[in-house]
Design a protein around this motif. Structure first.
Motif, PDB file in Angstrom:
ATOM      1  N   VAL A 142      33.255 -37.921 -14.059  1.00  0.00           N
ATOM      2  CA  VAL A 142      32.285 -39.018 -14.181  1.00  0.00           C
ATOM      3  C   VAL A 142      33.000 -40.301 -14.580  1.00  0.00           C
ATOM      4  O   VAL A 142      32.765 -41.382 -14.016  1.00  0.00           O
ATOM      5  N   ILE A 143      33.894 -40.188 -15.556  1.00  0.00           N
ATOM      6  CA  ILE A 143      34.630 -41.361 -16.033  1.00  0.00           C
ATOM      7  C   ILE A 143      35.511 -41.931 -14.929  1.00  0.00           C
ATOM      8  O   ILE A 143      35.608 -43.147 -14.746  1.00  0.00           O
ATOM      9  N   ALA A 144      36.168 -41.026 -14.179  1.00  0.00           N
ATOM     10  CA  ALA A 144      37.082 -41.482 -13.129  1.00  0.00           C
ATOM     11  C   ALA A 144      36.344 -42.179 -11.994  1.00  0.00           C
ATOM     12  O   ALA A 144      36.821 -43.181 -11.446  1.00  0.00           O
ATOM     13  N   SER A 145      35.171 -41.665 -11.627  1.00  0.00           N
ATOM     14  CA  SER A 145      34.437 -42.238 -10.497  1.00  0.00           C
ATOM     15  C   SER A 145      33.494 -43.359 -10.931  1.00  0.00           C
ATOM     16  O   SER A 145      33.154 -44.231 -10.130  1.00  0.00           O
ATOM     17  N   GLY A 146      33.071 -43.309 -12.178  1.00  0.00           N
ATOM     18  CA  GLY A 146      32.098 -44.284 -12.650  1.00  0.00           C
ATOM     19  C   GLY A 146      30.716 -44.082 -12.058  1.00  0.00           C
ATOM     20  O   GLY A 146      29.837 -44.930 -12.208  1.00  0.00           O
ATOM     21  N   ASP A 147      30.511 -42.937 -11.391  1.00  0.00           N
ATOM     22  CA  ASP A 147      29.238 -42.653 -10.739  1.00  0.00           C
ATOM     23  C   ASP A 147      28.350 -41.875 -11.714  1.00  0.00           C
ATOM     24  O   ASP A 147      28.290 -40.644 -11.694  1.00  0.00           O
ATOM     25  N   TRP A 148      27.640 -42.594 -12.553  1.00  0.00           N
ATOM     26  CA  TRP A 148      26.771 -41.944 -13.520  1.00  0.00           C
ATOM     27  C   TRP A 148      25.538 -41.349 -12.857  1.00  0.00           C
ATOM     28  O   TRP A 148      24.904 -40.433 -13.403  1.00  0.00           O
ATOM     29  N   GLY A 149      25.210 -41.827 -11.665  1.00  0.00           N
ATOM     30  CA  GLY A 149      24.104 -41.243 -10.921  1.00  0.00           C
ATOM     31  C   GLY A 149      24.379 -39.794 -10.562  1.00  0.00           C
ATOM     32  O   GLY A 149      23.480 -38.958 -10.574  1.00  0.00           O
ATOM     33  N   GLN A 150      25.635 -39.503 -10.258  1.00  0.00           N
ATOM     34  CA  GLN A 150      26.023 -38.134  -9.935  1.00  0.00           C
ATOM     35  C   GLN A 150      25.856 -37.224 -11.150  1.00  0.00           C
ATOM     36  O   GLN A 150      25.414 -36.083 -11.028  1.00  0.00           O
ATOM     37  N   ALA A 151      26.201 -37.751 -12.323  1.00  0.00           N
ATOM     38  CA  ALA A 151      26.044 -36.989 -13.554  1.00  0.00           C
ATOM     39  C   ALA A 151      24.571 -36.729 -13.852  1.00  0.00           C
ATOM     40  O   ALA A 151      24.183 -35.618 -14.238  1.00  0.00           O
ATOM     41  N   VAL A 152      23.739 -37.748 -13.653  1.00  0.00           N
ATOM     42  CA  VAL A 152      22.300 -37.590 -13.883  1.00  0.00           C
ATOM     43  C   VAL A 152      21.722 -36.555 -12.926  1.00  0.00           C
ATOM     44  O   VAL A 152      20.894 -35.717 -13.311  1.00  0.00           O
ATOM     45  N   ARG A 153      22.167 -36.604 -11.674  1.00  0.00           N
ATOM     46  CA  ARG A 153      21.682 -35.631 -10.685  1.00  0.00           C
ATOM     47  C   ARG A 153      22.084 -34.210 -11.082  1.00  0.00           C
ATOM     48  O   ARG A 153      21.290 -33.268 -10.952  1.00  0.00           O
ATOM     49  N   ALA A 154      23.304 -34.044 -11.571  1.00  0.00           N
ATOM     50  CA  ALA A 154      23.765 -32.717 -11.979  1.00  0.00           C
ATOM     51  C   ALA A 154      22.918 -32.164 -13.116  1.00  0.00           C
ATOM     52  O   ALA A 154      22.532 -30.988 -13.111  1.00  0.00           O
ATOM     53  N   ILE A 155      22.615 -33.014 -14.092  1.00  0.00           N
ATOM     54  CA  ILE A 155      21.804 -32.571 -15.231  1.00  0.00           C
ATOM     55  C   ILE A 155      20.366 -32.298 -14.796  1.00  0.00           C
ATOM     56  O   ILE A 155      19.738 -31.324 -15.233  1.00  0.00           O
ATOM     57  N   ALA A 156      19.848 -33.138 -13.908  1.00  0.00           N
ATOM     58  CA  ALA A 156      18.492 -32.914 -13.392  1.00  0.00           C
ATOM     59  C   ALA A 156      18.430 -31.611 -12.607  1.00  0.00           C
ATOM     60  O   ALA A 156      17.448 -30.849 -12.708  1.00  0.00           O
ATOM     61  N   ALA A 157      19.455 -31.334 -11.818  1.00  0.00           N
ATOM     62  CA  ALA A 157      19.497 -30.093 -11.038  1.00  0.00           C
ATOM     63  C   ALA A 157      19.616 -28.888 -11.963  1.00  0.00           C
ATOM     64  O   ALA A 157      19.031 -27.823 -11.695  1.00  0.00           O
ATOM     65  N   MET A 158      20.366 -29.038 -13.039  1.00  0.00           N
ATOM     66  CA  MET A 158      20.487 -27.975 -14.036  1.00  0.00           C
ATOM     67  C   MET A 158      19.109 -27.612 -14.592  1.00  0.00           C
ATOM     68  O   MET A 158      18.728 -26.440 -14.642  1.00  0.00           O
ATOM     69  N   ALA A 159      18.362 -28.647 -14.971  1.00  0.00           N
ATOM     70  CA  ALA A 159      17.026 -28.418 -15.514  1.00  0.00           C
ATOM     71  C   ALA A 159      16.080 -27.865 -14.454  1.00  0.00           C
ATOM     72  O   ALA A 159      15.259 -26.974 -14.735  1.00  0.00           O
ATOM     73  N   ALA A 160      16.194 -28.365 -13.231  1.00  0.00           N
ATOM     74  CA  ALA A 160      15.276 -27.949 -12.163  1.00  0.00           C
ATOM     75  C   ALA A 160      15.462 -26.482 -11.805  1.00  0.00           C
ATOM     76  O   ALA A 160      14.476 -25.743 -11.655  1.00  0.00           O
ATOM     77  N   LEU A 161      16.716 -26.046 -11.668  1.00  0.00           N
ATOM     78  CA  LEU A 161      16.939 -24.654 -11.281  1.00  0.00           C
ATOM     79  C   LEU A 161      16.584 -23.718 -12.428  1.00  0.00           C
ATOM     80  O   LEU A 161      16.048 -22.629 -12.200  1.00  0.00           O
TER      81      LEU A 161
END
Length: 260
Positions: A142-161
């Motif tokens: 996340v830090i290397a890419s700066g794509d915090w949207g990807q991190a949010v999606r991962a956490i949302a997917a974690m909760a969803a599944l």
């Protein structure tokens, strides 16, 4: 890339050797540290030269050096299989910030699949810490890419599944174990990092593969309608199928749908 693949293959062999200890001891509540590696039949300590992954088993010809009791072929297969999975993961992600996270996932996948097959249980001692470990190992990406949207999606997917599996236990309590629900969140994190298509493919593939395997067991009369079948291995197979081929599989499925 070749040196990296070789390095991860060697690492996979070493990790696979440790996973054999995890698979045997964790369900029994035993320490992973003490005592050292020993024969479960006679209790004699395994000599260092016999602890070399795969080669040690071959040198012993599959028997204990002291009591000559057979040593299961699963030990070298776990070591070699982990090495191959490590190589495949490395080929998939290359030298990237995500690589350590997915190598860790591969490690726990091997252990959890075999433990679930052995005792029909997914130990909290492995699953629950994997939430924190997964988040920590993905943080550099996340830090290397700066794509915090990807991190949010991962956490949302974690909760969803996790929620999806939790609802399944409410609708059909005997069809899904609590360990499956806990594992679902971990897999959702890793699949969500790759994209929603990976999450959907991984979730669908688990039920498809599990259903086909169940049908095969019923047809061969190795199981009946009341036989408990561990679902964790199918969840893990589905997840790795998505990790390696979510894009092509999703595209193939969409191509089957009638155009509007």
């Amino acid at each position: 890339m070749a040196p990296l693949l070789l390095l991860t293959a060697i690492l996979g062999l070493a990790v696979g050797s440790f996973l054999n200890v995890v698979i045997y001891r964790v369900p029994r509540g035993e320490s992973l540290v003490r005592p050292g590696s020993h024969c479960p039949s006679c209790g004699d300590a395994v000599r260092p030269r016999h602890n070399v992954p795969v080669l040690g088993w071959l040198a012993l010809r599959g028997k204990c050096a002291t009591c000559k009791e057979p040593i299961s072929a699963r030990y070298p297969l776990v070591e070699a299989g982990t090495a191959l999975l490590f190589v495949a993961i490395t080929a998939r992600f290359g030298f990237s910030p995500e690589l350590p996270a997915y190598l860790y996932l591969a490690s726990i996948a091997v252990a959890l699949a075999l433990i679930d097959l052995d005792v029909q249980r997914l130990p909290d001692a492995i699953v629950l810490p994997s939430y924190l470990v997964g988040l920590v190992l993905l943080a550099p990406a996340v830090i290397a890419s700066g794509d915090w949207g990807q991190a949010v999606r991962a956490i949302a997917a974690m909760a969803a599944l996790w929620l999806f599996y939790k609802l399944l236990t409410v609708v059909h309590p005997r069809g899904m174990g609590r360990g499956d629900v806990k594992l679902a969140g971990v897999l959702g994190l890793y699949l969500g990092w790759l994209g929603w298509d990976a999450l959907l493919v991984g979730a669908f593939a688990a039920f498809l593969i599990g259903g086909l395997a169940g049908a095969a067991l019923l047809a061969s009369r190795r199981a009946n309608g009341k036989t408990a079948v561990p679902f964790g291995p199918y969840m893990l197979i589905g997840a790795f199928l998505a990790i390696f081929a979510a894009g092509p599989l999703a595209g193939w499925y969409l191509s089957l749908l009638p155009s509007v």
